[in-house]
Structures are given as C-alpha cells and as structure tokens.
Write a protein that holds these residues in place. Sequence first.
Motif, PDB file in Angstrom:
ATOM      1  N   ARG A  40       0.808  -1.212   0.000  1.00  0.00           N
ATOM      2  CA  ARG A  40       0.000   0.000   0.000  1.00  0.00           C
ATOM      3  C   ARG A  40       0.841   1.261   0.000  1.00  0.00           C
ATOM      4  O   ARG A  40       0.299   2.365  -0.116  1.00  0.00           O
ATOM      5  N   GLY A  41       2.130   1.119   0.159  1.00  0.00           N
ATOM      6  CA  GLY A  41       2.962   2.312   0.186  1.00  0.00           C
ATOM      7  C   GLY A  41       4.043   2.267  -0.880  1.00  0.00           C
ATOM      8  O   GLY A  41       4.511   1.193  -1.254  1.00  0.00           O
ATOM      9  N   PHE A 170      -6.189   7.690   4.519  1.00  0.00           N
ATOM     10  CA  PHE A 170      -5.917   7.266   3.145  1.00  0.00           C
ATOM     11  C   PHE A 170      -5.700   5.762   3.068  1.00  0.00           C
ATOM     12  O   PHE A 170      -5.436   5.113   4.093  1.00  0.00           O
ATOM     13  N   GLU A 171      -5.847   5.238   1.848  1.00  0.00           N
ATOM     14  CA  GLU A 171      -5.636   3.807   1.650  1.00  0.00           C
ATOM     15  C   GLU A 171      -4.230   3.506   1.170  1.00  0.00           C
ATOM     16  O   GLU A 171      -3.622   2.517   1.546  1.00  0.00           O
ATOM     17  N   ALA A 173      -0.327   5.333  -0.141  1.00  0.00           N
ATOM     18  CA  ALA A 173       0.421   6.576  -0.009  1.00  0.00           C
ATOM     19  C   ALA A 173       1.770   6.491  -0.705  1.00  0.00           C
ATOM     20  O   ALA A 173       2.383   5.419  -0.781  1.00  0.00           O
ATOM     21  N   MET A 208       6.960   2.645   8.912  1.00  0.00           N
ATOM     22  CA  MET A 208       6.120   2.067   7.859  1.00  0.00           C
ATOM     23  C   MET A 208       6.859   0.934   7.162  1.00  0.00           C
ATOM     24  O   MET A 208       6.274  -0.129   6.899  1.00  0.00           O
ATOM     25  N   ASN A 212       6.015  -3.084   6.773  1.00  0.00           N
ATOM     26  CA  ASN A 212       5.679  -3.494   5.408  1.00  0.00           C
ATOM     27  C   ASN A 212       6.964  -3.840   4.666  1.00  0.00           C
ATOM     28  O   ASN A 212       7.396  -3.135   3.759  1.00  0.00           O
TER      29      ASN A 212
END
Lengths: 459, 532
Positions: A40-41, A170-171, A173, A208, A212
């Motif tokens: 997601r990032g 947000f979903e 980024a 983050m 992840n």
Amino acid sequence: MAQLNPGAGSGPEHSPGAAADAAVARILAATVHPPAGAPRGVVVDSPPGAGKSTLVVRAARELVGAGERLMIVAQTNGQVDDLVGRLAEKAPELTIGRLHAADSRPGPEVLKHANVTPSDKVADLVEHDVVISTSAKWQWVRAEAPWRHAIVDEAYQMRSDALLAVARLFERALFVGDPGQLDPFTVVGTEQWAGLSYDPSGSAVVTMLAHNPQIEPHRLPVSWRLPASAAPLISRAFYPYTPFRSGTGPGDRLLTAAVRPDGSALDAVIDRAAEHGWALLELPARHTVRTDPQAVAAVAATVRRLLDRGLTAHSEQGEAPLTADRIAVGTAHRDQAAAVRAALLKAGVPVDGTVGPAVTVDTANRLQGREYDVTVVLHPLSGRPDATAFHLETGRLCVLASRHRHACIVVARAGIAELLDEHPSTEPVQLGVPVAFPDGWEANHQVLAHLSGHRVRLR
Amino acid sequence: MSLLTTLARLEAVRSGRAEPLATVRHRHLSERPMVLVPLTTAGESGAPLAVMLGTDRDAPRLHLVPQPLNRTLRFDFLAELAADLLPYLESFAEDVEQIEGSEKDPETGEKTQVFRELCADAPQLIVPNGAGVHHLALIGRSTRFRRTAEDAEPGPYPAPLRVPLLGRWLTHLTDRAQVPGSSLLLPMTGLLSRHWATGQSHLEDQHLAARLAWHDPPEGLGGARAAELVETGRDEHGQLLHPPAGPATDPRFDEFVLGPAISRYDAAVTALQHAAEQRDGTAAERARAAVRAAVDQLEQVLTAVLLPTWRDVWRGLELLRALPSAGHLEERWTGDRWSYTGHRDRLAAGEPPQPRQDDAVTAARKLAQREREQTRLDVQEALDDPLAMAEHRLAGEAFAGVVADVVLEYDTTGRSPKPRPLVTLHTADRPHADLGREVHRVHGPSTQKAEIVAVDPAEGTITVRVLSGMGRKKEPEPGSLPEPGEPVTFTLFELTVRQSAPLPEPDDTPWTHGGPPGAASVPAAPASEEWE
C-alpha cells in the motif's frame, strides 16, 4: 519537465537525465497504476535537490488525471505553502484546497493563484482535486470519506506518531523524502520505546517500512541542485550506500565577480568558493560562547562582501546576478541565527524577506528542503569545547552542506578535527535499533578533510 | 545548559557553595513521603540486595536478601518489601472526593452529570537518584507477571501472593516518573539539581552525598574539596567513609565486606543442610545459630552502608522544604492524584498487569502526554519563578519592563471599532522580537495577546499592540491594560498548553504501524532460569 532532461553527460543511456527519467517513470507507474497485490505504500528516497518537489507535482497531476482525489501531507507551513505555489503554477488545471489552522493563515503568495482555495474546515475542500496541509493539521481532520491516495512529502521528517494519527485518512500513499536530513526529535525521554518498530519518536518512513517489509524504496539517482563539485562529497559522506551524482558536469556552473579581489582573506575565500565550490574560512582556535562574536562577524562580513563583489551565477538555467535572496546563512542554533541576523542588519544587508530580496538566515531544521546559489555555514562544532550528539548529528551537517547550487563557504574555528578525535560517539547502544550509517562523527571528518583543501585563514 | 545555569555554576565555583537556581520549590513534597534507598547486587542486572525504607527519619526499616542469587530468598525479600510498602501505597485509596463532570451519551449526544472519585492525596516515594528509579522499574518488570499460588497454573515456583501487585505498583510509579513535573516518585539528586547549582559537573552531581557537600561544606573547606572528601575518603580498612547512594555498591565493599559475609551465610546454610541430612540435632542447632549470626552480620554491614544515604535523602528533603512552594504545584499534584486514582481503579477492576511493551497507540499517547506536560512545566515554572522567567528573557523568548506609555487606538475595519491600544515599555531585554510577532502578557488580569509593532534597541523600548483581553465594549475594561509606570512581562511563547491531536484506538491501529496489536502479543513462555 525541461529540468529533468538538461542533456548533460556522456551518452543518452548513461546521461543523468535518462537515469532520472527512468527512475521517475518507475515511481509514477507504481503509484498511479499499482499492480494487484502491490504493497500500500511507495517510498522514494531522494538525495538533496534530486527533483523531489517536481516528482510530487507530477505524481499529483497523474493521480488526478487518473480520476483520483488526493491528499498531500507536508511537515511545516512553509513546505505546504511552497508546494501549493508550485502545484498551482505547474498544474493550473487542478483545483487545490489549502487546509490551514484556524490561527495561521497561509502566506499571501499562495492565495494569489486562482485555483487555490484556503479554508480551515476540511468540509469546504473535500471536492477539490488536491487538498494540502501540514501533518499537524491533518491529525485533527475527521473525515467521513477518506481519500484513496495520499502523498507524504518530507516523509523522513515526519514523526511516527504523526503518521499513526493520519494514516486512517488514506488507503495508499507515496512517501517522498530525504533520508539524509535531520531526524524528527522530541524534548522528552523516549529510551523506553527505543528498538520498537513503532517507536513514536522515530521517523514515519522507518516505522512504515518495518511493518511493510515487502516495500522496496525507490531512489532518485541525480541531484540537480548540487554542482559537480559537491555531489561526490555529499554522496560519499552522507549516502555511502545509495550513491547519487550531479546532473551537471564540471564547469557547467560558474561564479564570476565584477569586482577584483582586494587581497583580503574574505576575497580569497570567496574566490576559492567560486572556483572549487567549497571554501573554509578558518578563525584561530578558541573555546567560545555559542554566539561567538568573531565568527558571527566573519559570517556577516563574508555575506556583505559576496554582495559587494557583484557576483554572477552562470548555470544551465542561464545567468543571473547573485542577489541577497539567493544567499542563505545556516547555523545550528536559533540564537546563532539571531546573532547573525543582527550583525547583517548592522552591515546593511537586508534580512527581512517580507520587504524585498533578503538573505535567509536560519537553523538547519528550517533550511531543510530549501535551495540557494551560495550558502555560508557557521560550522556546528566551531568553538565548542565538546561534541555532543546534537552537534554531531549527521543530518544537521548534511542539510547545511547541501543547500547550494554553486558554492558553500564554511566558517569555523580551527581545531574541529582534534575536537572530533577527543569525542568519539558514546551514545548507548540500544537493542533493536538499526545502526545508522554513516555516523555523524565519520561524516564530519569526511567533510572536514575535504574542506581543509580549500582553507583560508582569517587572522 | 542555559546561560543562567552556567552563570550559577560559575558562581558556585567561586563561592564554594551551592547557588540557588529557583526562588520557589517546583515539585510537590508530600507531608508523609516514603523514603526508599535500594541496593543491588553486582553482576546481575536488577538483582535486589537490600532496601532501607520508611516514613519516619528516625525509624528506617531494612529488608535484605542474604544470598542475592537465590530466587527463593529473593522472592521472600520481595514479599517482605510488598508487606511493608503496599500498605503505604494503599493507605491513600480510601479518602476520596467527588469531582463533578459531564459525560456525553454516545447515542443521544445528551450530556449527563457524572461524579468521579479522586483520591484526596497520593503516595510519594523519594529515592536517592535516577538509578534508583531505574532499579525500581526493573523490579516492577521482573515481578508483575509472576504467577502466584492463586493462579490456575501457578508453575513450579509460585511467587508470594502480593509480589505481582508490588510489581504493578512499582511499574506504575516508575512510568509516571517519566512524565515531566510529576511527583509520585522523585529522585533526590534530580530535585536538588533543579533548585541549586553546584560547581561540579552533572555527572558528579549524580552522587547524592557529593552534591550535598556543596550545601553545607565544613568551615574553611570549599564545596569542591568537601565533595572530593565525600567521594574518596576511606577508613583504615579501605572502606568509603561515605558509601555511594546506590543502587550499586562500592566494589571494595563487595570484595572485603559483603562477599565474605555472604560466604559465611552460605557456609552456615550448607552446614545446616548437612546436619539435617545427618539428623544431627545438636549440629543443626549450632548451624541455625550460625545462620542467624550470619544474617545479623549482613544486616549490620548493610545498615552501615545504607544509613548515610538515608540521612542524606532526609537532609535533602529538609533543604527543599525550606523553599516556599510554587503557585502551580497544587495543579500538577492534582494530575498525580488522578494518576494514582486511575491505577487504583484499574487494580480494583481486575485489569491485567501493564503489558511488557506499549503498543503503538499507547506509546504515541504517552509521548504526547509527556510532551504536553513538559510544555506545561516550562510555562508554569516561568510563571511561578522570576529566576525561571529570567532564563527565557536571557534566551530572547520573553521581555520584562516598565510601561512608559499607553495610547488608545482602534481597529475600524469591522462593523464597530475595537480597541487596539499601543503599549510602549522600557526594557533592557533583547527578545528575538520580529515585527508582527505574537506575544502574551504574563500575570495579566486575563489572558491577553498582543503583537510587536516597534522595537528600538537604542532607546531600549518595545511597543506592542494589545489584541485581546479587554472586554467586548468600545472602551477597554478598566484594569485590563497596564498603567504607565507598571512593570509588565510578555512572553513570545504561549502560556497555555495546546491539546494533543486525537489518536486512533489501539484496535484501529493502521497498516503503517502493523495493524491492531491482537494475537501477536501473547507473552512468550518465561525464560528458564536457575532458581536456587
């Protein structure tokens, strides 16, 4: 995107422009059209002046072009205003909402754009293509319908706890930032959380990435800001494992003076800086108070002389006179900046940007993300009896030494190398905390060794 | 270190005595504090050796572990300590006051009046130094998860009943001690260095006795010399005349006094076991006497090294009590009382012990609280104490002066004219006063904002335009503006503390922080260790 392809370098496939374009294309593809199951990032590590802001503008345009609404998180009001101005100018087709705190209106230069709407209520802005605010303000936003996409600018300066508070908005980024700049900080003790993957005082990107691990950070490989004289040193000293190069070659950037040197140390230092991109103005060794009057006077005199010599900056963007607003003075502490400002005022140099072109005088923290033609730096260790973790912090020196397009003049008392040798890093080792390379001690020595080749002594 | 602190330290070097850094006492001191001097055993992190504690200066109580490596003896000691300390900690739980508040009904949104209990007072622990706080935190960590005989699966070595409870209290107190300005658990060296400067380094100031030497050095002996004597003076057996304040002990004490005493105890215990195996009644009787004698001797030598520190802590309290208390102490102590009441309620509700590690949201909340309290502490200390305000004035973050002139002007841009008077003051301060900068009036009749409109360093004047705190009428409320000749102080920093931004609930931890802390945090099986 003329800036991304200046055509310097040897061949098309090895030219800095081509390398940078390829990197940007990969980043945009991962951001705008993520493959199914992609994390997601997206993280982009950017060395100083590598076109980070340009990338943010492009990503914003393409995301909106793909039919998305977008939120952008920056860290300070100054950064937000800069970004709004840039977006409004480069992407006039976007409607931009500038979300601000109730008690701090955005600067007038932001509001002059027709496509920018300021408000302190997010409800007024949700229909805009892009809504921009500081992370501090975003933390208070209660939105019913979160954004699908966010861009987090200067993400390495953002604290982990700030990301914790805004991540619900947000979903996906895009995190863009410079890992070599100053880490976020706090004034209270946080040893208790050292080594935790979500240490709230740590950097948002580090947290983050720890959670992840499938995310591979992208890199921008070319610094368009730093001249050929500076990029190799900054890359070696501060980014040893993620090297980058300069977008311009030797001789592409020149500083010429209209007034001949008068034989003084100040002129010698200016000429050295003009020729080599670096110069060290060295005062006699001495332990001083933080606002060392002689060093402050030397900084002010150097700036005064820079303006008096009628310098012209020649670069791939053409030539322009070196005016006050193209010069910055960087210090470690706020009281040093205040002292330099006072000394400059006394020397008749404008320092108030609201009434015309003026020299910027600020601390490393506030110079982050800024760019000037020439910088004058009061060395963080100048005149100190000790080398504390604060003064040794890698990011501080990196920020100060990487704001310039042409030349950087460092003002310091002699004896810093000996000071460093007497104060090896003695910070306690915390379990689970990744060791930061390079440490400030090593980076300081590298920069100092390079500067000593361009030393002018002031008596 | 601020300029003023540096100056005070230089003055202390010259005068040979501790110099004041504050005109008032900035930390709450309880009427009935519990002084606690812990000692640890060399070689094993956080292994307790002894504790001297009590609320009466003339009646210290000693608890010790005769063989610090023996876990059974250690838990016997911890049970003793719990039996001694818990009644004190719990004695504040009964006396409560009812605080009125309102609660919003989550469904109807209606506000209803609620009453919450707040304990009228709270316990206060005083330890000699910061290392003492850390030691208590280690004891808390090593005991709060222990299973007791009351647990469903007590395991092979159940701890005495009240020991996990002691661990939870110590964990709460040491965690609260991280909050700036809190006073449930305070180190004496920290208290003293907030209020006085000595002419030695911060590192040397960690030695409680050396610090105190600067307060009353013997006649003809400067603080530096007195501190050095305290640090290094030894008797004819090579033992320090003034043992360190712990928790670590002097290595020469360990080698020549403590070690042999423990060996004698071990030998006596072995002899006792041997006698028991041989069913030799007289030998057992003799061995039991030897064990008692060995314990007596340990008590004697540990009392001897603990008493000087015990007296030092009380001496420190005496010094601090001589200072008048600061204006905002009551308010901050109320925060400590809430903290105490909250922990009392969590225990009563049967909640599990504090987790090994904070989850992401809890850590962020704690950090936000500490930062908020640090700001509050800085502001309140500046308001309470002219010396603290002087530091801000020297740093260019505040200025004080005498009002020279007040000119009434009006803002006529709105529907009705609003008063925007200009106040000019004479001051020798040199604030970082950019024009247009917002400033805040100190000790005004109400909160009052102003902005800087003119600075004349040559004349020594600063002019500010007052923006608020003058009432709603056309004329400023009488008394809301300073009069010419009146001393005033303005700060460049806000005098109220901003709220922290809301954080998600732990169950809503986002993907960036690993998602909700659910199943991943099941405590691992306790590491096996050698028990006896």
